[in-house]
Design an enzyme around this catalytic site. Structure first.
Site, PDB file in Angstrom:
ATOM      1  N   GLY A 188       0.767  -1.245   0.000  1.00  0.00           N
ATOM      2  CA  GLY A 188       0.000   0.000   0.000  1.00  0.00           C
ATOM      3  C   GLY A 188       0.794   1.288   0.000  1.00  0.00           C
ATOM      4  N   ASP A 213      -5.076   1.644  10.742  1.00  0.00           N
ATOM      5  CA  ASP A 213      -6.493   1.372  10.958  1.00  0.00           C
ATOM      6  C   ASP A 213      -6.672   0.841  12.382  1.00  0.00           C
ATOM      7  OD1 ASP A 213      -9.177   1.035  10.123  1.00  0.00           O
ATOM      8  OD2 ASP A 213      -8.805  -1.018   9.496  1.00  0.00           O
TER       9      ASP A 213
HETATM   10  P1  IMP Z   1      -4.426  -2.316  10.644  1.00  0.00           P
HETATM   11  O1  IMP Z   1      -3.511  -3.442  10.986  1.00  0.00           O
HETATM   12  O2  IMP Z   1      -5.856  -2.630  10.960  1.00  0.00           O
HETATM   13  O3  IMP Z   1      -3.999  -0.986  11.227  1.00  0.00           O
HETATM   14  O4  IMP Z   1      -4.439  -2.201   9.102  1.00  0.00           O
HETATM   15  C1  IMP Z   1      -3.375  -1.750   8.422  1.00  0.00           C
HETATM   16  C2  IMP Z   1      -3.439  -2.144   6.962  1.00  0.00           C
HETATM   17  O5  IMP Z   1      -4.742  -2.529   6.512  1.00  0.00           O
HETATM   18  C3  IMP Z   1      -3.055  -0.951   6.148  1.00  0.00           C
HETATM   19  O6  IMP Z   1      -1.668  -0.910   5.954  1.00  0.00           O
HETATM   20  C4  IMP Z   1      -3.798  -1.182   4.864  1.00  0.00           C
HETATM   21  O7  IMP Z   1      -3.001  -1.932   3.980  1.00  0.00           O
HETATM   22  C5  IMP Z   1      -5.018  -1.975   5.251  1.00  0.00           C
HETATM   23  N1  IMP Z   1      -6.185  -1.077   5.345  1.00  0.00           N
HETATM   24  C6  IMP Z   1      -6.686  -0.480   6.454  1.00  0.00           C
HETATM   25  N2  IMP Z   1      -7.719   0.320   6.161  1.00  0.00           N
HETATM   26  C7  IMP Z   1      -7.873   0.230   4.816  1.00  0.00           C
HETATM   27  C8  IMP Z   1      -8.776   0.866   3.879  1.00  0.00           C
HETATM   28  O8  IMP Z   1      -9.646   1.693   4.211  1.00  0.00           O
HETATM   29  N3  IMP Z   1      -8.590   0.533   2.569  1.00  0.00           N
HETATM   30  C9  IMP Z   1      -7.653  -0.351   2.142  1.00  0.00           C
HETATM   31  N4  IMP Z   1      -6.777  -0.937   2.978  1.00  0.00           N
HETATM   32  C10 IMP Z   1      -6.894  -0.661   4.299  1.00  0.00           C
HETATM   33 MG    MG Z   2      -0.612  -1.699   4.351  1.00  0.00          MG
END
Ligand code: IMP
Ligand code: MG
Length: 179
Positions: free
Chosen positions: A46, A105
């Protein structure tokens, strides 16, 4: 933009992104002005577009490396378990590092990655995230520099995907599903 079963609504324009990337780069350049060589670590996939724009604006000697963690798969729900799919190529012990993430996120990914990197005893470490969804946080983790705080909406574009699509959009939009 129209897709089979969803629409993408504009959230952050390419122009807004470019302006913010420039100011973030200035802040980073100031913070690491005395660093002999900063290791910029992009979290794949990403962050690929963000890191490429960001390093072009850094007024510092930099190295670029990448780390890939497991992703959401094809769903919009965060998987709580984080695995390393591709590790760094270089050593970071004693080196100043900048971690570049697309979006924080729940915080699980960043939390896991920072524990891993910290265990390798880097020098100074700074975390830069283009997007932050603070309302979604499940783990107490925070980026040092955040591009934009956004609401709890699923976003795509500027490197960020939904089921591997839309990474190539030059702007960031929110996904709205048709019923
Ligand atoms: P976390 O571990 O929940 O903080 O998620 C982190 C990863 O999830 C990010 O690096 C993104 O690759 C993916 N992610 C989180 N939110 C989104 C979104 O709204 N769209 C697409 N990918 C997301
Ligand atoms: Mg990511």
């Amino acid at each position: 933009m129209n897709h089979d079963n969803y629409v993408i609504d504009d959230l952050i324009s390419a122009k807004q992104i470019a302006a913010r990337v420039e100011s973030m780069a200035q802040e980073i350049s100031t913070q690491f002005a005395d660093s002999p060589q900063l290791v910029v670590i992009g979290l794949l996939r990403g962050s690929f577009m963000f890191i490429s724009d960001l390093v072009r604006e850094l007024a510092l000697p930099v190295e670029v490396d990448f780390l890939e963690t497991s992703s959401y798969g094809n769903s919009t729900e965060s998987s709580r378990e984080v695995r390393i799919l591709k590790d760094l190529r270089g050593e970071i012990e004693g080196r100043d590092i900048l971690v570049v993430e697309d979006i924080v996120d729940t915080g699980h990914t960043l939390h896991h990655v920072l524990n891993l990197l910290n265990s390798r005893n880097p020098g100074r470490m700074m975390v830069c995230a283009l997007l932050d969804k603070p309302s979604r946080r499940e783990v107490d983790v925070k980026a040092d520099i955040i591009g934009f705080e956004i609401p709890d909406k699923f976003v795509v574009g500027y490197g960020i995907d939904y089921a591997q699509r839309n990474r190539n959009l030059p702007y960031i939009g929110t996904v709205r599903f048709n019923d």
